[in-house]
Design a protein around this motif. Structure first.
Motif, PDB file in Angstrom:
ATOM      1  N   ILE A 124       0.712  -1.231   0.001  1.00  0.00           N
ATOM      2  CA  ILE A 124      -0.014  -0.101  -0.010  1.00  0.00           C
ATOM      3  C   ILE A 124       0.909   1.099  -0.106  1.00  0.00           C
ATOM      4  CG2 ILE A 124      -1.956  -1.225   1.195  1.00  0.00           C
ATOM      5  CD1 ILE A 124      -1.044   0.123   3.849  1.00  0.00           C
ATOM      6  N   TYR A 125       1.893   1.430   0.523  1.00  0.00           N
ATOM      7  CA  TYR A 125       3.056   2.209   0.624  1.00  0.00           C
ATOM      8  C   TYR A 125       3.602   2.798  -0.767  1.00  0.00           C
ATOM      9  CZ  TYR A 125       2.957   0.831   5.234  1.00  0.00           C
ATOM     10  OH  TYR A 125       2.588   0.601   6.671  1.00  0.00           O
ATOM     11  N   ALA A 126       3.404   1.851  -1.667  1.00  0.00           N
ATOM     12  CA  ALA A 126       4.014   2.047  -3.129  1.00  0.00           C
ATOM     13  C   ALA A 126       2.962   2.980  -3.658  1.00  0.00           C
ATOM     14  CB  ALA A 126       4.011   0.980  -3.856  1.00  0.00           C
ATOM     15  N   PHE A 153      -8.785  -6.298  -1.797  1.00  0.00           N
ATOM     16  CA  PHE A 153      -8.803  -7.166  -0.558  1.00  0.00           C
ATOM     17  C   PHE A 153      -8.073  -8.244  -0.696  1.00  0.00           C
ATOM     18  CE2 PHE A 153     -12.672  -4.870  -0.614  1.00  0.00           C
ATOM     19  CZ  PHE A 153     -13.377  -4.852   0.714  1.00  0.00           C
ATOM     20  N   ASN A 154      -7.850  -9.270   0.330  1.00  0.00           N
ATOM     21  CA  ASN A 154      -7.129 -10.452   0.234  1.00  0.00           C
ATOM     22  C   ASN A 154      -7.998 -11.540  -0.500  1.00  0.00           C
ATOM     23  OD1 ASN A 154      -8.915 -10.674   2.224  1.00  0.00           O
ATOM     24  ND2 ASN A 154      -7.698 -12.189   3.322  1.00  0.00           N
ATOM     25  N   LYS A 155      -7.587 -12.454  -1.026  1.00  0.00           N
ATOM     26  CA  LYS A 155      -8.446 -13.236  -2.039  1.00  0.00           C
ATOM     27  C   LYS A 155      -9.674 -13.800  -1.442  1.00  0.00           C
ATOM     28  CE  LYS A 155      -8.727 -15.285  -5.904  1.00  0.00           C
ATOM     29  NZ  LYS A 155      -8.654 -14.647  -7.098  1.00  0.00           N
ATOM     30  N   ASP A 156      -9.822 -14.025   0.205  1.00  0.00           N
ATOM     31  CA  ASP A 156     -11.021 -14.419   0.507  1.00  0.00           C
ATOM     32  C   ASP A 156     -11.927 -13.168   0.991  1.00  0.00           C
ATOM     33  OD1 ASP A 156      -9.855 -13.694   2.924  1.00  0.00           O
ATOM     34  OD2 ASP A 156      -9.804 -15.753   3.507  1.00  0.00           O
ATOM     35  N   LYS A 157     -11.444 -12.246   0.771  1.00  0.00           N
ATOM     36  CA  LYS A 157     -12.312 -10.789   1.119  1.00  0.00           C
ATOM     37  C   LYS A 157     -12.546 -10.826   2.526  1.00  0.00           C
ATOM     38  CE  LYS A 157     -14.270 -11.083  -3.576  1.00  0.00           C
ATOM     39  NZ  LYS A 157     -15.806 -11.390  -4.237  1.00  0.00           N
ATOM     40  N   THR A 158     -11.656 -11.228   3.299  1.00  0.00           N
ATOM     41  CA  THR A 158     -11.802 -10.971   4.739  1.00  0.00           C
ATOM     42  C   THR A 158     -11.017  -9.749   5.470  1.00  0.00           C
ATOM     43  OG1 THR A 158     -10.136 -12.500   5.206  1.00  0.00           O
ATOM     44  CG2 THR A 158     -12.349 -13.302   5.096  1.00  0.00           C
ATOM     45  N   GLN A 159      -9.931  -9.127   4.588  1.00  0.00           N
ATOM     46  CA  GLN A 159      -9.234  -8.193   4.773  1.00  0.00           C
ATOM     47  C   GLN A 159      -9.148  -6.903   3.797  1.00  0.00           C
ATOM     48  OE1 GLN A 159      -5.188 -10.008   5.314  1.00  0.00           O
ATOM     49  NE2 GLN A 159      -5.437 -10.419   7.507  1.00  0.00           N
ATOM     50  N   LEU A 160      -9.612  -5.863   4.220  1.00  0.00           N
ATOM     51  CA  LEU A 160      -9.461  -4.822   3.341  1.00  0.00           C
ATOM     52  C   LEU A 160      -8.065  -4.283   3.405  1.00  0.00           C
ATOM     53  CD1 LEU A 160     -12.088  -1.877   3.164  1.00  0.00           C
ATOM     54  CD2 LEU A 160      -9.422  -1.613   2.593  1.00  0.00           C
ATOM     55  N   VAL A 161      -7.408  -4.142   2.308  1.00  0.00           N
ATOM     56  CA  VAL A 161      -5.811  -3.896   2.233  1.00  0.00           C
ATOM     57  C   VAL A 161      -5.892  -2.518   1.673  1.00  0.00           C
ATOM     58  CG1 VAL A 161      -3.803  -4.660   1.156  1.00  0.00           C
ATOM     59  CG2 VAL A 161      -5.439  -6.267   1.689  1.00  0.00           C
ATOM     60  N   VAL A 181      -9.568  -4.432   8.725  1.00  0.00           N
ATOM     61  CA  VAL A 181      -9.333  -3.336   7.984  1.00  0.00           C
ATOM     62  C   VAL A 181      -7.611  -2.941   8.260  1.00  0.00           C
ATOM     63  CG1 VAL A 181      -9.737  -1.078   7.210  1.00  0.00           C
ATOM     64  CG2 VAL A 181     -11.628  -2.497   7.546  1.00  0.00           C
ATOM     65  N   LEU A 182      -7.039  -3.528   7.384  1.00  0.00           N
ATOM     66  CA  LEU A 182      -5.324  -3.409   7.692  1.00  0.00           C
ATOM     67  C   LEU A 182      -5.212  -1.604   8.203  1.00  0.00           C
ATOM     68  CD1 LEU A 182      -3.753  -5.575   5.155  1.00  0.00           C
ATOM     69  CD2 LEU A 182      -4.745  -6.185   7.444  1.00  0.00           C
ATOM     70  N   THR A 183      -4.280  -1.724   8.864  1.00  0.00           N
ATOM     71  CA  THR A 183      -3.634  -0.413   9.307  1.00  0.00           C
ATOM     72  C   THR A 183      -3.428   0.455   8.079  1.00  0.00           C
ATOM     73  OG1 THR A 183      -3.065  -1.416  11.458  1.00  0.00           O
ATOM     74  CG2 THR A 183      -1.979   0.757  10.781  1.00  0.00           C
ATOM     75  N   ARG A 184      -3.783   1.540   8.111  1.00  0.00           N
ATOM     76  CA  ARG A 184      -3.366   2.153   6.861  1.00  0.00           C
ATOM     77  C   ARG A 184      -3.883   2.192   5.455  1.00  0.00           C
ATOM     78  NH1 ARG A 184       2.759   3.762   9.360  1.00  0.00           N
ATOM     79  NH2 ARG A 184       1.726   5.046  11.137  1.00  0.00           N
ATOM     80  N   ALA A 185      -4.941   1.037   5.473  1.00  0.00           N
ATOM     81  CA  ALA A 185      -5.644   0.745   4.197  1.00  0.00           C
ATOM     82  C   ALA A 185      -6.217   2.128   3.544  1.00  0.00           C
ATOM     83  CB  ALA A 185      -6.781  -0.310   4.448  1.00  0.00           C
ATOM     84  N   PHE A 186      -6.662   3.031   4.493  1.00  0.00           N
ATOM     85  CA  PHE A 186      -6.949   4.460   4.241  1.00  0.00           C
ATOM     86  C   PHE A 186      -5.784   5.188   4.516  1.00  0.00           C
ATOM     87  CE2 PHE A 186     -10.671   2.068   4.982  1.00  0.00           C
ATOM     88  CZ  PHE A 186     -11.734   2.686   3.851  1.00  0.00           C
ATOM     89  N   PRO A 187      -4.982   5.992   3.605  1.00  0.00           N
ATOM     90  CA  PRO A 187      -3.839   6.611   4.143  1.00  0.00           C
ATOM     91  C   PRO A 187      -3.983   7.691   5.347  1.00  0.00           C
ATOM     92  CG  PRO A 187      -3.952   6.646   1.755  1.00  0.00           C
ATOM     93  CD  PRO A 187      -5.401   5.864   2.374  1.00  0.00           C
ATOM     94  N   ASP A 188      -3.089   7.713   6.263  1.00  0.00           N
ATOM     95  CA  ASP A 188      -3.192   8.643   7.338  1.00  0.00           C
ATOM     96  C   ASP A 188      -2.218   9.742   7.227  1.00  0.00           C
ATOM     97  OD1 ASP A 188      -0.696   7.497   7.776  1.00  0.00           O
ATOM     98  OD2 ASP A 188      -1.230   6.671   9.634  1.00  0.00           O
ATOM     99  N   GLU A 207     -13.931  -7.636  13.372  1.00  0.00           N
ATOM    100  CA  GLU A 207     -13.346  -7.967  14.607  1.00  0.00           C
ATOM    101  C   GLU A 207     -13.015  -6.779  15.252  1.00  0.00           C
ATOM    102  OE1 GLU A 207     -10.722 -11.033  14.021  1.00  0.00           O
ATOM    103  OE2 GLU A 207     -12.000 -12.488  12.999  1.00  0.00           O
ATOM    104  N   PRO A 208     -13.181  -6.466  16.529  1.00  0.00           N
ATOM    105  CA  PRO A 208     -12.924  -5.266  17.239  1.00  0.00           C
ATOM    106  C   PRO A 208     -11.299  -5.145  17.331  1.00  0.00           C
ATOM    107  CG  PRO A 208     -14.904  -6.088  18.058  1.00  0.00           C
ATOM    108  CD  PRO A 208     -14.373  -7.163  16.868  1.00  0.00           C
ATOM    109  N   SER A 209     -10.782  -6.271  17.557  1.00  0.00           N
ATOM    110  CA  SER A 209      -9.457  -6.321  17.904  1.00  0.00           C
ATOM    111  C   SER A 209      -8.504  -6.088  16.753  1.00  0.00           C
ATOM    112  CB  SER A 209      -8.941  -7.713  18.439  1.00  0.00           C
ATOM    113  OG  SER A 209      -9.197  -8.659  17.881  1.00  0.00           O
ATOM    114  N   LYS A 210      -9.134  -6.237  15.303  1.00  0.00           N
ATOM    115  CA  LYS A 210      -8.329  -5.944  14.214  1.00  0.00           C
ATOM    116  C   LYS A 210      -8.893  -4.908  13.277  1.00  0.00           C
ATOM    117  CE  LYS A 210      -7.045 -10.854  14.191  1.00  0.00           C
ATOM    118  NZ  LYS A 210      -7.090 -12.119  13.081  1.00  0.00           N
ATOM    119  N   SER A 211      -9.623  -3.783  13.920  1.00  0.00           N
ATOM    120  CA  SER A 211     -10.179  -2.858  13.222  1.00  0.00           C
ATOM    121  C   SER A 211      -9.300  -1.681  12.906  1.00  0.00           C
ATOM    122  CB  SER A 211     -11.483  -2.163  14.061  1.00  0.00           C
ATOM    123  OG  SER A 211     -10.819  -1.407  15.252  1.00  0.00           O
ATOM    124  N   LEU A 212      -9.917  -0.737  12.386  1.00  0.00           N
ATOM    125  CA  LEU A 212      -8.775   0.353  12.126  1.00  0.00           C
ATOM    126  C   LEU A 212      -8.257   1.057  13.196  1.00  0.00           C
ATOM    127  CD1 LEU A 212     -11.715   2.410   9.867  1.00  0.00           C
ATOM    128  CD2 LEU A 212     -10.005   1.242   9.032  1.00  0.00           C
TER     129      LEU A 212
END
Length: 222
Positions: A124-126, A153-161, A181-188, A207-212
């Motif tokens: 994502i940094y690229a 997304f990852n292939k099974d669409k469980t992670q927004l990249v 939602v991966l950290t910085r999937a939306f630029p900060d 999942e709350p523990s893996k949220s933005l």
């Protein structure tokens, strides 16, 4: 004029003469040559193993450098004038290896990019400094990533990249079934560019523990 500059000018004149006498190159042809000043300089300007690549590219060129073992070409640079890219699987008969992490830095005109099969090096940094980017796609046979409405997304669409900066939607709903939602999937704050989203709707599946909001994510538009 220094003797080194004279040698460079003579070399350029020889190359230009060879090009004129051999006829114009057709679109998409691969050529091994020195990179112009308009491109970023990841590779040395005197590298003879840098390939200037235009097939599937609009508005400029990509630059691939032969790996040290001579078994692959690595993507090392991109003209900032490029507007559309379809990345290849191979260059001059050799597989494409790695991408430089900042290879698309400053590509403010890039609107669309397509990734080939089985390329697992999506960073994502690229794409952080590509404010016009609206379209991201992957081959269906890619085992690692896919795009849904041009969001990665990852292939099974469980992670927004990654959410592209150039999408013009003011509201976005993360699809149900997304768990992370991966950290910085939306630029900060690491970039001067932000997508224009004002409303972000999160699904019950997240999942709350893996949220933005992991303690390092700040987005001023919300």
């Amino acid at each position: 004029m220094s003797s080194r500059r004279q040698r460079v000018l003579i070399s350029i004149m020889v190359i230009l003469t060879m090009v004129v006498t051999s006829g114009a190159a057709f679109a998409g042809e691969l050529k091994t040559e020195t990179k112009p000043d308009t491109a970023k300089t990841q590779a040395s300007d005197t590298d003879s193993d840098v390939v200037k690549y235009s097939e599937g590219v609009e508005g400029g060129y990509l630059y691939y450098k032969l790996s040290e073992d001579g078994k692959a070409y690595n993507l090392v640079d991109c003209d900032t004038t490029v507007t559309s890219i379809s990345l290849p699987d191979t260059v001059q008969g050799l597989p494409v290896g790695s991408y430089m992490p900042d290879v698309f830095e400053g590509c403010v005109n890039l609107i669309s990019i397509h990734f080939p099969d089985d390329k697992d090096q999506f960073s994502i940094y690229a794409l952080w400094e590509c404010p016009a980017l609206q379209q991201i796609s992957f081959n269906e046979s890619n085992q690692y990533y896919c795009s849904v409405d041009n969001v990665v997304f990852n292939k099974d669409k469980t992670q927004l990249v990654y959410y592209p900066l150039g999408k013009e939607d003011k509201e976005y709903t993360v699809p149900e079934g997304t768990k992370q939602v991966l950290t910085r999937a939306f630029p900060d704050g690491g970039t001067e560019y932000y997508p224009p989203i004002r409303v972000l709707n999160l699904p019950a599946s997240l999942e709350p523990s893996k949220s933005l909001y992991d303690g390092s994510w700040v987005y001023p538009s919300f």
